[in-house]
Design an enzyme around this catalytic site. Structure first.
Site, PDB file in Angstrom:
ATOM      1  N   ASP A   1      -0.270   5.098   0.767  1.00 24.40           N
ATOM      2  CA  ASP A   1      -0.540   6.097   1.813  1.00 24.40           C
ATOM      3  C   ASP A   1      -0.635   5.443   3.184  1.00 24.40           C
ATOM      4  O   ASP A   1      -1.411   4.518   3.393  1.00 24.40           O
ATOM      5  CB  ASP A   1      -1.844   6.836   1.490  1.00 24.40           C
TER       6      ASP A   1
ATOM      7  N   ASP B   1      -2.191  -0.371   5.902  1.00 24.28           N
ATOM      8  CA  ASP B   1      -2.620   0.308   7.141  1.00 24.28           C
ATOM      9  C   ASP B   1      -4.103   0.635   7.188  1.00 24.28           C
ATOM     10  O   ASP B   1      -4.632   0.964   8.247  1.00 24.28           O
ATOM     11  CB  ASP B   1      -1.838   1.623   7.320  1.00 24.28           C
TER      12      ASP B   1
ATOM     13  N   LYS C   1      -8.267  -5.398  -2.739  1.00 23.24           N
ATOM     14  CA  LYS C   1      -6.838  -5.614  -2.992  1.00 23.24           C
ATOM     15  C   LYS C   1      -6.431  -7.076  -2.807  1.00 23.24           C
ATOM     16  O   LYS C   1      -5.570  -7.574  -3.523  1.00 23.24           O
ATOM     17  CB  LYS C   1      -6.003  -4.740  -2.042  1.00 23.24           C
TER      18      LYS C   1
ATOM     19  N   ASN D   1      -9.031  -0.718   3.455  1.00 22.82           N
ATOM     20  CA  ASN D   1      -9.004  -1.329   2.116  1.00 22.82           C
ATOM     21  C   ASN D   1      -7.827  -2.297   1.956  1.00 22.82           C
ATOM     22  O   ASN D   1      -7.638  -2.897   0.893  1.00 22.82           O
ATOM     23  CB  ASN D   1      -8.992  -0.260   1.009  1.00 22.82           C
TER      24      ASN D   1
ATOM     25  N   THR E   1      -2.627  -0.275  -4.414  1.00 26.22           N
ATOM     26  CA  THR E   1      -3.128   1.004  -3.922  1.00 26.22           C
ATOM     27  C   THR E   1      -4.574   1.271  -4.351  1.00 26.22           C
ATOM     28  O   THR E   1      -5.065   0.693  -5.314  1.00 26.22           O
ATOM     29  CB  THR E   1      -2.204   2.148  -4.437  1.00 26.22           C
ATOM     30  N   GLY E   2      -5.215   2.151  -3.606  1.00 27.89           N
ATOM     31  CA  GLY E   2      -6.532   2.633  -4.009  1.00 27.89           C
ATOM     32  C   GLY E   2      -6.408   3.729  -5.054  1.00 27.89           C
ATOM     33  O   GLY E   2      -7.377   4.104  -5.704  1.00 27.89           O
TER      34      GLY E   2
ATOM     35  N   ASP F   1       0.859  -1.178   0.000  1.00 25.62           N
ATOM     36  CA  ASP F   1       0.000   0.000   0.000  1.00 25.62           C
ATOM     37  C   ASP F   1       0.903   1.238   0.000  1.00 25.62           C
ATOM     38  O   ASP F   1       2.059   1.172   0.437  1.00 25.62           O
ATOM     39  CB  ASP F   1      -0.875  -0.032   1.263  1.00 25.62           C
TER      40      ASP F   1
END
Length: 279
Positions: free
Chosen positions: A12, A225, A202, A228, A44-45, A10
């Site tokens: 962020d 973290d 994910k 998601n 990642t989103g 991930d």
């Protein structure tokens, strides 16, 4: 313990520091992992255009899982390997609900995020983390009207996202949206709602990519973290939650690392993928 062949990371709150930097030690560890033959990818989103250039251009970084798994790319060829788009009808339904609230709405078409210019001008109202402002301004295309853009594109999309000025409104909107079974809702920042097609997360994306590349779940490591990231941590052979993660994310992980500002992801890679002690 199985040899780690793939690592999903991930961005962020995980790989990037709170002020959105990739620190030299972390970069060095990623480079070493790639040199050891481990497949390292961003999970990642964010849309693909939202991945920092220094990571997109890191030698040997071959794949990218974007928009929470809606779009997985071979970054060397630009080919989309796996795609699970949000149907246009579902996206319109979600946006209709979100428009009732004080939100900055975004839609992602083919790896590019779009938002209305007038809302982007008020970024500080909607993005409660000042370190995100420049990232959003530089990676989103500003348009006069989202409904007009959607009518023009007239196709399914990667993801819809809304950032809320008011947290009470977020709770209300969530209740309205969760009544629709064809939508999957997550909130990676705490003040946003990300909407994907049902079945998209994910974890599923990472496992699908693993299967495509002949890598078993127990040979995959994931670090995250946010909520998601939960499925990714649960389904990987080694799921690592950051020290700054929410409690429910930590509960889903096999190990809890140091925080993103202490380069916890890089240290976890050394420990579990390189099988080396940090002492």
């Amino acid at each position: 313990m199985h040899k780690i062949k793939m690592i999903g990371l991930d961005l962020d709150g995980t790989l990037l520091t709170s002020d959105k930097r990739l620190l030299p030690f972390t970069r060095q560890v990623l480079t070493e992992a790639i040199e050891r033959g481990i497949l390292v990818l961003m999970a990642t989103g964010r849309p693909y255009t939202g991945i920092p250039e220094e990571l997109r251009n890191l030698p040997g970084m071959r794949y990218a899982l974007t928009s929470n798994g809606a779009r997985i790319l071979d970054t060397q060829t630009g080919k989309v390997l796996i795609e699970h788009l949000l149907p246009l009808k579902s996206a319109k339904k979600a946006l209709e609900i979100l428009r009732k609230y004080d939100t900055l709405q975004e839609v992602y078409f083919e790896g590019q995020g779009y938002a209305e210019a007038k809302k982007l001008d008020q970024i500080s109202r909607y993005h409660h983390n000042p370190h995100m402002w420049e990232y959003v301004r530089s990676s989103r295309k500003a348009v006069p009207s989202l409904p007009e853009l959607i009518d023009r594109e007239n196709q399914d999309m990667d993801k819809v996202q809304a950032l809320f000025a008011d947290m009470g409104e977020l709770g209300q909107a969530w209740k309205e949206l969760e009544q629709y079974e064809e939508l999957v809702l997550v909130s990676s920042l705490g003040y946003n709602i990300e909407i994907n097609a049902v079945g998209v997360d994910k974890g599923t994306g990472l496992m699908e990519l693993g299967e495509l590349l002949g890598i078993r779940p127990e040979e995959i490591m994931a670090c995250g973290d946010g909520d998601n990231d939960i499925q990714m941590l649960e389904r990987s052979g080694i799921g690592v939650a950051m020290g700054n993660a929410e409690e429910k994310v930590k509960a889903a992980a096999d190990y809890v690392a140091e925080t993103n500002d202490e380069e916890g992801a890089a240290k976890a890679i050394i420990k579990y993928a390189f099988c080396q002690s940090m002492d």
